[in-house]
Design a protein around this motif. Structure first.
Motif, PDB file in Angstrom:
ATOM      1  N   UNK A 280      -0.382   6.141   9.015  1.00 52.67           N
ATOM      2  CA  UNK A 280       0.421   4.911   9.071  1.00 52.67           C
ATOM      3  C   UNK A 280      -0.483   3.704   9.313  1.00 52.67           C
ATOM      4  N   UNK A 281      -1.437   3.840  10.221  1.00 48.86           N
ATOM      5  CA  UNK A 281      -2.368   2.739  10.502  1.00 48.86           C
ATOM      6  C   UNK A 281      -3.141   2.341   9.257  1.00 48.86           C
ATOM      7  N   UNK A 282      -3.602   3.312   8.509  1.00 55.81           N
ATOM      8  CA  UNK A 282      -4.380   3.028   7.297  1.00 55.81           C
ATOM      9  C   UNK A 282      -3.525   2.333   6.243  1.00 55.81           C
TER      10      UNK A 282
ATOM     11  N   UNK B   2       8.289   2.365   4.731  1.00 58.78           N
ATOM     12  CA  UNK B   2       9.332   3.301   4.315  1.00 58.78           C
ATOM     13  C   UNK B   2       8.723   4.645   3.928  1.00 58.78           C
ATOM     14  N   UNK B   3       9.512   5.692   4.148  1.00 54.48           N
ATOM     15  CA  UNK B   3       9.106   7.034   3.744  1.00 54.48           C
ATOM     16  C   UNK B   3       9.590   7.253   2.323  1.00 54.48           C
TER      17      UNK B   3
ATOM     18  N   UNK C 165       0.846  -1.191   0.000  1.00 52.57           N
ATOM     19  CA  UNK C 165       0.000   0.000   0.000  1.00 52.57           C
ATOM     20  C   UNK C 165       0.884   1.244   0.000  1.00 52.57           C
ATOM     21  N   UNK C 166       0.513   2.224  -0.822  1.00 51.67           N
ATOM     22  CA  UNK C 166       1.249   3.493  -0.908  1.00 51.67           C
ATOM     23  C   UNK C 166       0.256   4.633  -0.731  1.00 51.67           C
ATOM     24  N   UNK C 167       0.595   5.567   0.177  1.00 47.27           N
ATOM     25  CA  UNK C 167      -0.293   6.717   0.389  1.00 47.27           C
ATOM     26  C   UNK C 167       0.460   7.853   1.063  1.00 47.27           C
TER      27      UNK C 167
END
Length: 293
Positions: A129-131, A69-70, A13-15
């Motif tokens: 982060x949780x999502x 990761x950021x 997941x990327x957001x």
């Protein structure tokens, strides 16, 4: 449809500057055991991860590997203590003048001096982060379940094939059983005739009583009825959506019990051979049942 307990699933997941990856590996286990491996700064989300998995998976040991990761858009903040840098440069120049040497303090050296530059990680948004983690784990669980379902379909075909053979063996035993009584009757009558050598007549009443007693001891009708019933229950259980591994394991034990009893009553080479074949099939089924959720 049954599901296997083994499998692998990956989710990503990327957001908004974060990228989370969840990898799940499942192996056989009597109960549900979930082990999560992630960096210390993510430990607050461990229970969330376990719940997302436990809601979908009832049995098996699940190893979960999570990384966060950021991305480039989420860079750390850099602060320069300019006053300290100026003070250091002035001190270096003054010392060089007093010693009569040229000051060679460079910007690179200043930046490497402790306290001049401070790097602070960008603030973390816990809800974001949780999502991101939840989305990655949910996708990974879905892919794991898909693989376990595909393997479950293969196991179901495997079981049905062997149950059909077991049912055929049970039919052969049913067909053979009456002949066992008749063979015993003939053997007993022949032995009696050889023993008395025609000197006296055989007591037909006592002879028939002996045959009836043998028939009672060798009767396997109840065992065959229960065996066929267990086969039918096993086949029906394969179509259920809920985890059924333990029930299938119980049914295999019960079928094995009936076959063993038939073997102990067999007293016939043909029946003994059929019993050995049935036990071999049940052992094959038992081994694979350990893989069913």
């Amino acid at each position: 449809m049954i599901r296997s307990m083994t499998g692998y699933g990956r989710g990503e997941s990327v957001a908004e500057g974060y990228r989370a990856v969840a990898e799940l590996k499942a192996v056989n286990h009597r109960y549900a055991e979930i082990n999560v491996r992630m960096s210390r700064d993510l430990l607050a989300f461990e229970e969330l991860v376990k719940k997302l998995i436990a809601d979908k998976i009832r049995r098996g040991r699940i190893e979960v590997y999570i990384t966060l990761e950021r991305l480039s858009g989420n860079v750390p903040a850099i602060a320069v203590n300019q006053e300290l840098a100026v003070e250091l440069k002035a001190t270096a120049d003054k010392l060089a003048q007093e010693l009569g040497v040229e000051s060679d303090l460079t910007i690179a050296q200043l930046l490497q001096t402790e306290g001049v530059v401070t790097i602070r990680e960008a603030d973390t948004d816990p809800e974001l982060v949780e999502r991101v983690l939840a989305d990655a784990v949910s996708e990974g669980v879905g892919n794991l379940l898909a693989m376990r379902t595909r393997e479950g379909e293969q196991l179901s075909t495997y079981f049905l094939n062997r149950l059909a053979k077991l049912s055929d063996l049970a039919d052969q035993v049913t067909e053979r059983a009456p002949q066992v009584i008749e063979d015993y009757r003939e053997r007993l009558k022949k032995r009696l005739q050889e023993w008395i050598d025609g000197q006296i007549e055989i007591d037909e009443s006592r002879f028939l009583t002996e045959v009836a007693l043998f028939a009672e001891r060798a009767n396997i009708d109840e065992e065959l009825v229960r065996l066929k019933s267990h086969i039918g229950q096993f086949q029906a259980t394969l179509t259920l959506a809920d985890p059924v591994g333990r029930k299938l394991d119980f049914l295999v034990q019960e079928m094995n019990r009936e076959v063993n009893t038939i073997g102990s009553k067999a007293n016939d080479l043909v029946l003994s051979r059929l019993v050995v074949e049935a036990k071999s099939l049940l052992e094959q089924i038992r081994e694979q049942v350990q893989n069913v959720e």
